[in-house]
Write a protein that holds these residues in place. Structure first.
Motif: not given
Length: 168
Positions: A122-148
């Protein structure tokens, strides 16, 4: 073969990045904890349970579990991530990832029982963030991803495992 206790694509990619020549069997197994773990202890327990359940279900020598959660601190709620590696005749090996504070607006929904995955979508206005960049990706502006984050955790797990000669 290594059994991984999740079918989350970001977590699968993290394990594949470390185990480049090993077959990974990703399984949907229970963490046996809350859908939204709310402490380091519960998040670690979920990772251990996923590793154990995957190892048993796949009938392999090594199981890995990866679990995300939140932890309450004096500085507010922080994002936390933990991993566990279970090998035959060994105690669980655990490793944790970096932490960042969650926005204040996440606190009430999390405490009322909502999952971070729903809130970050909801915050990112996206779907399935947890399967992609994750909350960490959204909250760091893409500097760090969930995968990393999970790749580093898996590296810490296998590094510890290789140092424990009694486990092989």
């Amino acid at each position: 073969m290594i059994a991984l206790g999740t079918t989350n694509p970001a977590k699968i990619r993290a394990v594949q990045a470390v185990f480049t020549t090993t077959e990974i069997k990703a399984l949907s197994v229970s963490s046996e904890v809350s859908a939204q773990p709310f402490s380091d202890e519960e998040t670690v327990e979920g990772a251990i349970n996923r590793a154990r359940n995957a190892k048993v279900e796949a009938n392999v020598a090594i199981g890995i579990g990866l679990e995300g959660g939140v932890v309450e601190t004096d500085r507010g709620l922080l994002l936390c991530n933990w991993g566990a590696l279970l090998a035959s005749d060994c105690e669980p090996i655990v490793a944790g990832g970096l932490r960042i504070p969650l926005p204040e607006e996440f606190v009430a929904p999390l405490k009322s029982g909502r999952e971070l995955g729903e809130i970050i979508d909801e915050y990112a206005k996206k779907e399935n963030v947890r399967q992609n960049e994750g909350a960490i990706g959204i909250l760091t502006g893409g500097y760090i991803s969930r995968e990393q984050v999970f790749t580093d955790i898996v590296k810490a797990l296998i590094g510890q495992y290789k140092q424990l000669k009694s486990c092989r």
